[in-house]
Design a protein around this motif. Sequence first.
Motif, PDB file in Angstrom:
ATOM      1  N   LEU A   1      30.787  98.240 101.900  1.00  0.00           N
ATOM      2  CA  LEU A   1      29.850  98.022 103.007  1.00  0.00           C
ATOM      3  C   LEU A   1      30.562  97.416 104.214  1.00  0.00           C
ATOM      4  N   CYS A   2      31.429  96.468 103.952  1.00  0.00           N
ATOM      5  CA  CYS A   2      32.166  95.838 105.052  1.00  0.00           C
ATOM      6  C   CYS A   2      33.084  96.842 105.738  1.00  0.00           C
ATOM      7  N   SER A   3      33.692  97.731 104.962  1.00  0.00           N
ATOM      8  CA  SER A   3      34.580  98.746 105.540  1.00  0.00           C
ATOM      9  C   SER A   3      33.806  99.704 106.425  1.00  0.00           C
TER      10      SER A   3
ATOM     11  N   PHE B   1      26.589  92.242 112.554  1.00  0.00           N
ATOM     12  CA  PHE B   1      27.238  90.931 112.712  1.00  0.00           C
ATOM     13  C   PHE B   1      27.094  90.089 111.444  1.00  0.00           C
ATOM     14  N   PHE B   2      25.971  90.229 110.776  1.00  0.00           N
ATOM     15  CA  PHE B   2      25.799  89.521 109.492  1.00  0.00           C
ATOM     16  C   PHE B   2      26.874  89.975 108.493  1.00  0.00           C
ATOM     17  N   LEU B   3      27.068  91.306 108.391  1.00  0.00           N
ATOM     18  CA  LEU B   3      28.093  91.833 107.487  1.00  0.00           C
ATOM     19  C   LEU B   3      29.488  91.419 107.927  1.00  0.00           C
ATOM     20  N   LEU B   4      29.696  91.294 109.238  1.00  0.00           N
ATOM     21  CA  LEU B   4      31.005  90.854 109.730  1.00  0.00           C
ATOM     22  C   LEU B   4      31.296  89.427 109.269  1.00  0.00           C
ATOM     23  N   GLY B   5      30.256  88.575 109.267  1.00  0.00           N
ATOM     24  CA  GLY B   5      30.431  87.208 108.772  1.00  0.00           C
ATOM     25  C   GLY B   5      30.770  87.192 107.297  1.00  0.00           C
ATOM     26  N   MET B   6      30.098  88.037 106.515  1.00  0.00           N
ATOM     27  CA  MET B   6      30.429  88.150 105.093  1.00  0.00           C
ATOM     28  C   MET B   6      31.863  88.658 104.909  1.00  0.00           C
TER      29      MET B   6
ATOM     30  N   TRP C   1      27.045  83.838 111.985  1.00  0.00           N
ATOM     31  CA  TRP C   1      27.168  82.591 111.228  1.00  0.00           C
ATOM     32  C   TRP C   1      26.227  82.563 110.020  1.00  0.00           C
ATOM     33  N   SER C   2      25.137  83.311 110.100  1.00  0.00           N
ATOM     34  CA  SER C   2      24.258  83.425 108.924  1.00  0.00           C
ATOM     35  C   SER C   2      24.984  84.146 107.787  1.00  0.00           C
ATOM     36  N   GLY C   3      25.758  85.186 108.133  1.00  0.00           N
ATOM     37  CA  GLY C   3      26.548  85.887 107.119  1.00  0.00           C
ATOM     38  C   GLY C   3      27.523  84.961 106.435  1.00  0.00           C
TER      39      GLY C   3
ATOM     40  N   ILE D   1      25.311  82.147 104.367  1.00  0.00           N
ATOM     41  CA  ILE D   1      24.698  82.642 103.125  1.00  0.00           C
ATOM     42  C   ILE D   1      25.765  82.919 102.079  1.00  0.00           C
ATOM     43  N   THR D   2      26.921  83.445 102.505  1.00  0.00           N
ATOM     44  CA  THR D   2      28.017  83.677 101.560  1.00  0.00           C
ATOM     45  C   THR D   2      28.474  82.372 100.930  1.00  0.00           C
ATOM     46  N   VAL D   3      28.645  81.353 101.753  1.00  0.00           N
ATOM     47  CA  VAL D   3      29.062  80.040 101.242  1.00  0.00           C
ATOM     48  C   VAL D   3      27.987  79.473 100.312  1.00  0.00           C
ATOM     49  N   LEU D   4      26.708  79.645 100.689  1.00  0.00           N
ATOM     50  CA  LEU D   4      25.609  79.130  99.867  1.00  0.00           C
ATOM     51  C   LEU D   4      25.602  79.810  98.492  1.00  0.00           C
TER      52      LEU D   4
END
Length: 837
Positions: free
Chosen positions: A106-108, A129-134, A195-197, A200-203
């Motif tokens: 998905l990121c790719s 942008f959410f996926l970019l943060g992930m 930053w939400s991406g 949420i990843t960190v969470l």
Amino acid sequence: MKIIRKRFKDKIYCTGLILLLITLIIYLIPNQLSRQETLTWFFLNHTITVGYFLSLWFSGRLRRGREGLHPFFLFLLMFLISAYALNRFFPVFEASATWFAVTIILCSLNYIAFAFIRVAPVPVRMVMFFLLGMSLCCYLYMTIYVLPVTVLGLLAFFFFGISLHALVPLLFFLYSIRLFRRSHARQRPYKLAFWSGIGITVLIVLVYTVLWRMNVVQMSREYNRWSHQMSDTYLPAWLHVAAHITPNPITEKALKAEMVYTTANNWERNFLNFGSSFNWDETRKHDPLVMIASTLCGFSGMADEDRIHILKALYDSRYQAEERLWSGDDLQTTHVQTSARIWPRLRVAYTEKTVSVKNSLATMWANSEEAIYIFHLPEGAVVSSLSLWINGKEEKGILTTKAKADSAYRTIVGVENRDPSVVHWQEGNTITVRVFPVMSNEERQFKLGITSPLSLEHRALVYRNIYFDGPSTAGTGEDVDISFETPPADLQRSGMFSKGKDGHLVASGSYRADWQVSFKDEGLVHQLFSANDKVFSVAPYRKELAAAEISDVYLDINNTWSKQEYNSLLALLGHKRIWVNVDEMMEQVTDGNRSDLFEQAAKSRFSLFPFFQISEPATAMVITKGIVNSPSVDDLENSRFMQELKQWLAGGQHVMLYNLGGELSPYLRTLKECRTFRYDQGDMATLKELLDARRFPASIENDQRIVIEDAGMIINETPGTEVSTAPDHLQRLFAYNHIMRAMGPRLLTRGEESDTLVAEAAASYIVTPLSSLVVLEKQADYDRFNIKDSNNSLKNASLKGKGAVPEPHEWALIVIGLLLIAYLKFRPVLFKHSVKI
């Protein structure tokens, strides 16, 4: 639309898209090749990647202001594919966990989509942008993980730049930040999504780590508690852990850490490609959540063998723990042919499973792998034939002792790399089939025959598919053909079946493990099978109740019990002494402790009732409820519990056991097969009737009569000779169940084998704890291991014949009959010649 047209008019960018697709195809092609051949494909991939980078360099697209960021991401994606191609040869990462692989894909795709972000709607941009943060978090993790080899990558870059693959995660991390800054980074909604991406990843990582810690602490606490009391306990510490932990995906991964999932503890083994030192047949995986959680919170501290025991007991993973002489990583079950013959009025079925297994590793190098299958048989069923195809020809199995078959198989497989197959009986009436070798890009075929009783349920006879654990069945095809000796009444079948000619049920499609057919029970018909001066016949089984003075009742409580059932039993049992086993201590139930005892006992996921703690077995009853996923008798070997149980069994004790519901656990099922107790099952009302009448089903089996309770029938053996009207499967079923009864506790206590029982197994040609079927490549192999076929036996069972062995007087009658036919046919010719003379 102008942006889209502009991108597709950009020759460098379009070329990158095409080359990215080509590199992806090249990466997917060698998925089943050897490491040497994979390296060749890697170099092709790497060459395309380097070529595209050079085209970007010399075209000046990498200079500031030349809009080279998006083409550069295409290069990074090619570089990533090239890195994963190299990973097959030099495994920095094991196979990615499914969730992580999907995330990377998905990121790719998201990186490619950023080239068209200006034409995307606002909600789509926020998702991007959410996926970019992930992505930033994922590649930061990967950068840290490969950090130890990054320095090596920089030092050895002169070798075609191959070692620079270690820099791929770092490049993605840095250029993801640059992409964020260059793509509307100042607008608040997109900042929030980015930053939400990350947040949420960190969470997710934090929550997973906390749950990991809770599971590890629970396992460690229980394990350490019982490890410190080893000299005073009956059961090993791992068993108490298995009984009290909550099975969930995190618990399973914590138990499989290092065996299956990469951790910091086995980092050097992973990078140096040593593989796993554990006897566990499962593809090794890399799961970032497991890596992070295990690094921060550690492990349970349990011994490796103890963790394997828990996995076997709780997750039905006995196949993965099976001893292997050779790997079977690349094997795939390609096809299953199920052919069955059912005798409705004998409640007997004979099933042949013809299984094809293929080694999918397409390599020019020799690659021998061992195929192992575990078949789950109905209670009372027995394996009665084996075939292995060698050089395109079906070779029948020969029955011999288990020791001889095992010795021959291990010698040939371990040293000589030639063609054997063997079938062994296992506890819980499962059997293991081994086939060797399955060479690269080769398909092998074996056939297993099973004689089984039908299950009598609510006045209907049920035939269930005999399923197996083995090499992957993803994409496996199956053909089924079921025939009946007499037309069944009120036939009920799964939707997969259709009516074929001659009343057959046929099906074709993908392999399914759980189908069944059922039909009305029309009662048993008196039929006989005769061989070797013995006659075998069937009769309905009806429970014979005998007097039962019960003074003590033992409740075998686990978490399948309800508080209501417990209270109802206490009320029903009145003034009898009632006992509950809690923490290896037998406690008598009183008004003061009744609730506490139940709460403590019901915390356990399963129970292993200590029959040896019963003070007066003759007047005791044990009440249980079954649970399938629990330890087997074999798991308890060398424990003090097993030593005490063996001593108790050697005394010939017979306790009354009543099952309130559910399938018996492997432990109780094995004891039942060994005829350890008088057994009955039913609901609370039936139990009340038995208690009020002070009666309980008696054991009516002897050397001439065996009971197959699930089929509701008795098979009798009587001396004499009769004309056979039934198939030879009556003798096979009788022999198997008679051997199990005769061995009784010796099956568990490892007592001396009886030559009489070995001879009985040989005469009926069945697989038992004493006997196995084996196929070897040459007659010289049979001679070398002193494996000889018996002439006076039923031989391998068959769908086509009854397999009866004529008696000596029957042979004489056959010869006389043939001579009489010949005389009558040629009499006119002989008479004519005599007249002329």
